[in-house]
Write an enzyme that holds these catalytic residues in place. Structure first.
Site, mmCIF file in Angstrom:
data_model
loop_
_atom_site.group_PDB
_atom_site.id
_atom_site.type_symbol
_atom_site.label_atom_id
_atom_site.label_comp_id
_atom_site.label_asym_id
_atom_site.label_seq_id
_atom_site.Cartn_x
_atom_site.Cartn_y
_atom_site.Cartn_z
ATOM 1 N N TYR B 133 0.801 -1.231 0.000
ATOM 2 C CA TYR B 133 0.000 0.000 0.000
ATOM 3 C C TYR B 133 0.833 1.281 0.000
ATOM 4 O O TYR B 133 0.278 2.364 -0.089
ATOM 5 C CB TYR B 133 -0.983 -0.007 1.176
ATOM 6 C CG TYR B 133 -2.251 -0.748 0.818
ATOM 7 C CD1 TYR B 133 -3.082 -0.273 -0.200
ATOM 8 C CD2 TYR B 133 -2.612 -1.925 1.447
ATOM 9 C CE1 TYR B 133 -4.232 -0.949 -0.558
ATOM 10 C CE2 TYR B 133 -3.756 -2.617 1.100
ATOM 11 C CZ TYR B 133 -4.562 -2.112 0.082
ATOM 12 O OH TYR B 133 -5.697 -2.780 -0.277
ATOM 13 N N GLU B 219 -6.666 -28.392 11.158
ATOM 14 C CA GLU B 219 -6.582 -27.766 9.824
ATOM 15 C C GLU B 219 -7.521 -26.574 9.701
ATOM 16 O O GLU B 219 -7.099 -25.490 9.315
ATOM 17 C CB GLU B 219 -6.924 -28.800 8.732
ATOM 18 C CG GLU B 219 -6.920 -28.194 7.330
ATOM 19 C CD GLU B 219 -7.528 -29.096 6.277
ATOM 20 O OE1 GLU B 219 -7.810 -30.263 6.579
ATOM 21 O OE2 GLU B 219 -7.739 -28.626 5.156
ATOM 22 N N ASP B 272 -8.604 -32.874 7.308
ATOM 23 C CA ASP B 272 -9.558 -33.585 6.455
ATOM 24 C C ASP B 272 -8.829 -34.747 5.794
ATOM 25 O O ASP B 272 -7.630 -34.644 5.489
ATOM 26 C CB ASP B 272 -10.107 -32.660 5.361
ATOM 27 C CG ASP B 272 -11.091 -31.639 5.911
ATOM 28 O OD1 ASP B 272 -11.640 -31.884 7.004
ATOM 29 O OD2 ASP B 272 -11.303 -30.609 5.244
#
Lengths: 424, 391
Positions: B133, B219, B272
């Protein structure tokens, strides 16, 4: 050999000699293997010039037609020190475009097919110096009839007839009086290009010229051999304005294709220049920021001593000039000019050109498309006929029949007779 | 260093966990803290780059920067003790200042180097977002800045933190842990009803205190929050839970590494049962390709895969409708992962991947709710930890 003995006023004689020399020069451009000797003896003062291209490396092939590709035939060299990294043209070849024959031509018994093959090249080639600023400011148009002789036409004098120049940010105006330059091939038309929007050229920019080659081809399947004979030649030449005017849209579309492809190189160079112009100040600012804010005497001393300067502003000034200089002088390996150049105008990316349209620099290894299957295009019949042109060229080189030779001589004489008209 | 915090669980039944911890300490031993690079060294490194540019211009040569090819598997070697790390003589690429294609990158590297130089001089810090920025038009987009910062870190062989560039933190931590931040702020993750955000200056934290028996890397944030809601940290207290909310940011990885270096507590992952989950676990354990130049400070080969294992799906008889077919992309990723160098030394992982490939199905952790709503925190995790269900 053609010997003429004339008794004219010196002024008229000079103009006629210049016209004759220009004509021979133009003709020689499409016959690089032939040696043309021009010699005029005016009251003991001899003016002589020989035109030939001794090296095959100085020749490129446009749809079967050889073209002298040495830039010195087309533009004048710049002032001493001007970099010309590549002596050769690298034309972009367009597709053969069929032209309509007006009624007057048909009524004259011409029943064959006439087509236009355009080609374009930026001259001089600056590819080996990719960071050298360039300014495209002129266009030279060279038109040739099916026999490979210059074909001037009023139609060509209007730049709008050949392309939409504004598409590339240019405004094109006819060059009101391009003086014949000594040693240069005289174009059939010339334009001046100006950048729209008032963009000023970068200081030190190398002037470039866009060369347009318009090659007319004729083939008559009902003739044996299917080549352009002297009578057909005469009819076509005398009706050239009507022929071009009748197919104005097709001519413009065909030429626009090669102009787009050639000017894409120009646009790419400009985009690259802009990227560099934006990057270099950032580099300078970063280096000067670190040098000026550093408290390391060792570092500052090493930087200042390497440039023999006494303070940071002097160092920044020196670095600015050096960075611009080394960037502009960047030279690519010479082999960068032996590639076939940009994609073929009008061909989708990845699609090989038709065999008949194959153009390559002589001596450059290139696998030829095999067989006619590779040449399946929208106008295969026309393309096949166009491939007969080299045979015509062969006969003009003396390898053909005596009938072909006499036709060529007749054309030659006819063109010589119309020299004064062409010169005007 | 540690002192007792609250605890409810009877740990006598967790003998396998104790044995695991003992073996980890034996195998890996106490890790030495990463060496700190001084500000002077950073300044000198940047000055050397600038001096090379000045002198090459004095020689009338266009300056170039030499960057190592960070993302080339050919430049990566795998060792079980460290994970993925760059080889010493890796291939490099030149960033030329006089080539229109590379000149913008050359300029941006120097621009960011000069910004780093000032930050180090002034002892100020900025995130990569802050850098972007300062001149969004010049940088173009955030990923360009991210990439260049990593290139600079790799080129100078200096960790990002020492370049005074902080990474944005998205990870959260909860459980039996307290520490003091660099500015003196005391943080107690046990007391907080919600999770604590991972500190942005991990190197600066000190006085770490924990009695945790294990650390669980989760996770996904949704699973992490669910475990918090189920009061998992108290049910299996003392323990630490941490999530990187997907692919972990640098600070989360640094914190996990710091916890390992400090406590040598067993670290388990709950992912997962899909290729993406395995990939994330591998980043924690063995590191990532793009950050392999910092592997020494980031990887934790002692991490173990606790769940959800593809073999758990059949073992627990999870309903088919709770499973998801592998997409073509999943299968491609799974195929490529099976060829990675670290899989060869993990035969059990390889077997799990083969099970997933054969079933062509994947499962999210939430698939366990098909058994019961609190099956994960009440049954699955305690049993896994008690009976050594990690690989």
């Amino acid at each position: 050999m053609l010997l003429l003995q004339v008794e004219e006023e010196p002024g008229e004689l000079r103009a006629a000699c210049q016209a004759l020399q220009s004509f021979i020069h133009r003709v020689s451009l499409l016959r690089p293997k032939m040696r043309f000797h021009y010699c005029v003896n005016v009251q003991g003062a001899i003016s002589a010039q020989t035109y030939c291209e001794p090296s095959q490396a100085g020749v490129c092939v446009l749809n079967g037609t050889e073209l002298v590709a040495d830039w010195r035939h087309y533009i004048q060299p710049g002032p001493p020190g001007t970099p010309v990294p590549c002596r050769k043209l690298h034309p972009v070849l367009g597709r053969a475009t069929r032209l309509l024959l007006p009624a007057a031509v048909a009524e004259a018994g011409i029943s064959g097919e006439l087509s236009l093959v355009p080609a374009a090249a930026l001259c001089p080639c600056l590819r080996p110096l990719p960071n050298q600023p360039a300014q495209l400011n002129t266009v030279s148009v060279f038109c040739y009839d099916p026999a490979g002789l210059p074909l001037p036409a009023t139609f060509l004098r209007d730049p709008a007839h050949l392309a939409d120049w504004e598409r590339h940010g240019y405004v094109a105006t006819p060059d009101p009086g391009p003086d014949p330059k000594e040693g240069l091939a005289r174009p059939d038309a010339g334009y001046l290009l100006h950048r729209g929007g008032g963009d000023a050229a970068e200081p030190g920019a190398q002037p470039q010229t866009l060369l347009l080659f318009l090659l007319l081809r004729y083939a008559d399947p009902f003739q044996d051999p299917p080549v352009c004979d002297a009578r057909t030649q005469q009819v076509l030449v005398s009706h050239v304005e009507q022929i071009l005017g009748c197919s104005a849209g097709a001519v413009r579309e065909a030429v626009q294709g090669v102009v787009d492809a050639a000017l894409e190189e120009d646009a790419h160079r400009q985009r690259s220049q802009r990227r560099l112009c934006q990057a270099l100040p950032v580099v300078l600012e970063a280096v000067s920021s670190v040098v000026s804010s550093s408290t390391s005497a060792r570092f500052r001393r090493a930087c200042l001593q390497s440039w023999q300067v006494s303070d940071t502003p002097e160092l920044v000034a020196a670095l600015s000039g050096a960075l611009t200089g080394v960037t502009r002088r960047r030279r690519l390996p010479r082999s960068s000019c032996t590639d076939p150049g940009p994609p073929w105008a009008g061909s989708p990316p990845g699609q090989p050109p038709l065999p008949e349209e194959a153009s390559r620099d002589i001596g450059t290894p290139r696998s030829e498309p095999a067989g006619e299957a590779a040449g399946a295009g929208p106008e295969p019949k026309q393309s096949r006929r166009a491939s007969g042109t080299p045979e015509q060229g062969q006969s003009r080189d003396g390898a053909g029949s005596s009938q072909d030779l006499s036709q060529a001589d007749e054309l030659w004489l006819q063109e010589t007779r119309s020299l004064s008209e062409w010169a005007s | 260093m540690s002192s007792s915090l609250t605890g409810k669980q009877d740990w006598s039944a967790f003998s396998l966990l104790h044995q695991h911890r003992a073996s980890l300490v034996r195998e890996h031993g106490p890790s030495s803290d990463s060496c700190q690079i001084t500000s002077t060294e950073v300044l000198e490194a940047i000055e050397n780059v600038m001096q090379d540019i000045v002198t090459s211009l004095a020689r009338n040569e266009a300056p170039v920067l030499i960057l190592e090819n960070r993302s080339d598997w050919g430049n990566i070697q795998f060792t079980e003790s460290i994970g993925l790390q760059m080889i010493s003589h890796c291939t490099t690429r030149k960033i030329r200042s006089d080539c229109p294609k590379s000149a913008p990158k050359f300029a941006l590297i120097l621009k960011i180097l000069s910004m780093i130089y000032k930050m180090v001089q002034n002892n100020t810090y900025a995130t990569k977002r802050d850098i972007y920025y300062t001149d969004p038009q010049l940088f173009g987009n955030q990923s360009i800045v991210d990439n260049i910062v990593n290139d600079i870190s790799c080129m100078l062989k200096i960790p990002r933190r020492s370049l005074h560039i902080m990474s944005t933190t998205k990870g959260c931590i909860a459980g039996n842990l307290s520490y003091t931040e660099e500015d003196g702020t005391k943080v107690n993750c046990t007391c907080s009803a919600t999770a604590v955000t991972v500190p942005s200056n991990v190197q600066g934290i000190r006085n770490l205190i924990s009695d945790a028996k294990f650390i669980l890397i989760v996770e996904k944030d949704a699973t992490f929050q669910r475990l918090l809601d189920d009061d998992f940290c108290n049910k299996l207290s003392p323990c630490i839970m941490i999530t990187g909310k997907g692919v972990p940011d640098l600070n989360t990885r640094l914190l996990v590494r710091k916890l390992w270096d400090t406590f040598q507590t067993p670290i388990f992952t709950l992912m997962d049962a899909d290729p993406h989950g395995i990939e994330i676990m591998c980043i924690y354990k063995y590191g990532s390709l793009s950050m392999s130049f910092e592997a020494h400070h980031l990887t934790i080969p002692a991490i173990r895969w606790l769940g959800l294992l593809p073999s758990d799906i059949e073992r627990l008889n999870i309903r088919k409708d709770a499973l998801i077919p592998l997409t073509k992309r999943d299968q491609n990723k799974l195929d490529s992962m099976q060829k990675r160098p670290y899989v060869a030394c993990q035969p059990q992982w390889k077997k799990e991947m083969e099970i997933m490939a054969a079933s062509k199905m994947k499962a999210e952790i939430q698939a366990l709710t098909s058994l019961s709503s609190d099956y994960l925190s009440r049954v699955y995790l305690p049993n896994k930890l008690r009976f050594g269900g990690w690989i």
